[in-house]
Design a protein around this motif. Structure first.
Motif, PDB file in Angstrom:
ATOM      1  N   MET A   5       0.831  -1.162   0.000  1.00 57.48           N
ATOM      2  CA  MET A   5       0.000   0.000   0.000  1.00 57.48           C
ATOM      3  C   MET A   5       0.889   1.243   0.000  1.00 57.48           C
ATOM      4  O   MET A   5       1.781   1.374   0.825  1.00 57.48           O
ATOM      5  CB  MET A   5      -0.887  -0.005   1.247  1.00 57.48           C
ATOM      6  N   GLU A   6       0.665   2.123  -0.922  1.00 60.92           N
ATOM      7  CA  GLU A   6       1.444   3.346  -1.007  1.00 60.92           C
ATOM      8  C   GLU A   6       0.760   4.448  -0.214  1.00 60.92           C
ATOM      9  O   GLU A   6      -0.457   4.582  -0.242  1.00 60.92           O
ATOM     10  CB  GLU A   6       1.584   3.788  -2.465  1.00 60.92           C
ATOM     11  N   VAL A   7       1.566   5.212   0.504  1.00 63.31           N
ATOM     12  CA  VAL A   7       1.065   6.353   1.243  1.00 63.31           C
ATOM     13  C   VAL A   7       1.962   7.551   0.947  1.00 63.31           C
ATOM     14  O   VAL A   7       3.107   7.392   0.542  1.00 63.31           O
ATOM     15  CB  VAL A   7       1.035   6.104   2.770  1.00 63.31           C
ATOM     16  N   SER A   8       1.420   8.727   1.143  1.00 66.03           N
ATOM     17  CA  SER A   8       2.219   9.925   0.936  1.00 66.03           C
ATOM     18  C   SER A   8       2.484  10.598   2.271  1.00 66.03           C
ATOM     19  O   SER A   8       1.705  10.451   3.229  1.00 66.03           O
ATOM     20  CB  SER A   8       1.497  10.897   0.004  1.00 66.03           C
ATOM     21  N   ILE A   9       3.560  11.332   2.327  1.00 64.03           N
ATOM     22  CA  ILE A   9       3.885  12.057   3.549  1.00 64.03           C
ATOM     23  C   ILE A   9       2.793  13.082   3.825  1.00 64.03           C
ATOM     24  O   ILE A   9       2.333  13.216   4.959  1.00 64.03           O
ATOM     25  CB  ILE A   9       5.276  12.701   3.443  1.00 64.03           C
ATOM     26  N   LYS A  10       2.357  13.791   2.795  1.00 64.28           N
ATOM     27  CA  LYS A  10       1.290  14.783   2.972  1.00 64.28           C
ATOM     28  C   LYS A  10       0.034  14.124   3.532  1.00 64.28           C
ATOM     29  O   LYS A  10      -0.603  14.636   4.441  1.00 64.28           O
ATOM     30  CB  LYS A  10       0.945  15.463   1.645  1.00 64.28           C
ATOM     31  N   ILE A  22       0.462  13.116   7.216  1.00 64.53           N
ATOM     32  CA  ILE A  22       0.406  14.283   8.100  1.00 64.53           C
ATOM     33  C   ILE A  22      -1.049  14.732   8.269  1.00 64.53           C
ATOM     34  O   ILE A  22      -1.505  14.985   9.381  1.00 64.53           O
ATOM     35  CB  ILE A  22       1.286  15.428   7.547  1.00 64.53           C
ATOM     36  N   ALA A  23      -1.767  14.809   7.163  1.00 56.24           N
ATOM     37  CA  ALA A  23      -3.173  15.249   7.211  1.00 56.24           C
ATOM     38  C   ALA A  23      -4.028  14.274   8.019  1.00 56.24           C
ATOM     39  O   ALA A  23      -4.893  14.702   8.799  1.00 56.24           O
ATOM     40  CB  ALA A  23      -3.722  15.385   5.796  1.00 56.24           C
ATOM     41  N   SER A  24      -3.797  12.983   7.867  1.00 58.55           N
ATOM     42  CA  SER A  24      -4.621  11.990   8.561  1.00 58.55           C
ATOM     43  C   SER A  24      -4.439  12.051  10.079  1.00 58.55           C
ATOM     44  O   SER A  24      -5.286  11.582  10.823  1.00 58.55           O
ATOM     45  CB  SER A  24      -4.331  10.585   8.045  1.00 58.55           C
ATOM     46  N   ARG A  25      -3.334  12.632  10.508  1.00 59.18           N
ATOM     47  CA  ARG A  25      -3.079  12.761  11.946  1.00 59.18           C
ATOM     48  C   ARG A  25      -3.362  14.177  12.457  1.00 59.18           C
ATOM     49  O   ARG A  25      -3.016  14.512  13.583  1.00 59.18           O
ATOM     50  CB  ARG A  25      -1.646  12.359  12.250  1.00 59.18           C
ATOM     51  N   GLU A  59       4.809  21.531  12.627  1.00 62.24           N
ATOM     52  CA  GLU A  59       5.049  20.637  13.765  1.00 62.24           C
ATOM     53  C   GLU A  59       5.972  19.484  13.382  1.00 62.24           C
ATOM     54  O   GLU A  59       6.885  19.136  14.126  1.00 62.24           O
ATOM     55  CB  GLU A  59       3.736  20.031  14.263  1.00 62.24           C
ATOM     56  N   VAL A  60       5.706  18.902  12.226  1.00 61.01           N
ATOM     57  CA  VAL A  60       6.501  17.760  11.773  1.00 61.01           C
ATOM     58  C   VAL A  60       7.926  18.206  11.474  1.00 61.01           C
ATOM     59  O   VAL A  60       8.889  17.545  11.869  1.00 61.01           O
ATOM     60  CB  VAL A  60       5.852  17.079  10.546  1.00 61.01           C
ATOM     61  N   ARG A 112      12.536   9.348   9.637  1.00 59.41           N
ATOM     62  CA  ARG A 112      12.302  10.185  10.820  1.00 59.41           C
ATOM     63  C   ARG A 112      10.899  10.772  10.791  1.00 59.41           C
ATOM     64  O   ARG A 112      10.223  10.836  11.823  1.00 59.41           O
ATOM     65  CB  ARG A 112      13.351  11.299  10.907  1.00 59.41           C
ATOM     66  N   ILE A 113      10.458  11.206   9.619  1.00 57.48           N
ATOM     67  CA  ILE A 113       9.110  11.770   9.493  1.00 57.48           C
ATOM     68  C   ILE A 113       8.066  10.736   9.884  1.00 57.48           C
ATOM     69  O   ILE A 113       7.170  10.999  10.685  1.00 57.48           O
ATOM     70  CB  ILE A 113       8.857  12.298   8.067  1.00 57.48           C
ATOM     71  N   PHE A 114       8.178   9.536   9.318  1.00 61.88           N
ATOM     72  CA  PHE A 114       7.204   8.492   9.632  1.00 61.88           C
ATOM     73  C   PHE A 114       7.290   8.074  11.095  1.00 61.88           C
ATOM     74  O   PHE A 114       6.276   7.727  11.699  1.00 61.88           O
ATOM     75  CB  PHE A 114       7.347   7.306   8.679  1.00 61.88           C
TER      76      PHE A 114
END
Length: 60
Positions: free
Chosen positions: A1-6, A9-12, A18-19, A46-48
């Protein structure tokens, strides 16, 4: 499953600012890298980590 950083971030309900601060990347640099999707693997990891997700690489 592919996810994007954007998307992650939005889903949280977090803000890019902040990130960026949590990861230790200057805010302006973070926005530029986000726009170009040009994070290094260690930066992305680190972001994830900050987002509470795990970055997993798999071959195609």
């Amino acid at each position: 499953m592919e996810v994007s950083i954007k998307g992650e971030i939005a889903s949280r309900n977090m803000k890019y600012k902040e990130v960026a601060q949590a990861v230790g990347i200057p805010q302006v640099t973070f926005y530029k890298k986000l726009k170009k999707n040009s994070f290094t693997l260690p930066e992305a990891a680190r972001i994830f980590d900050v987002l509470g997700s795990k970055l997993v690489l798999e071959s195609k």
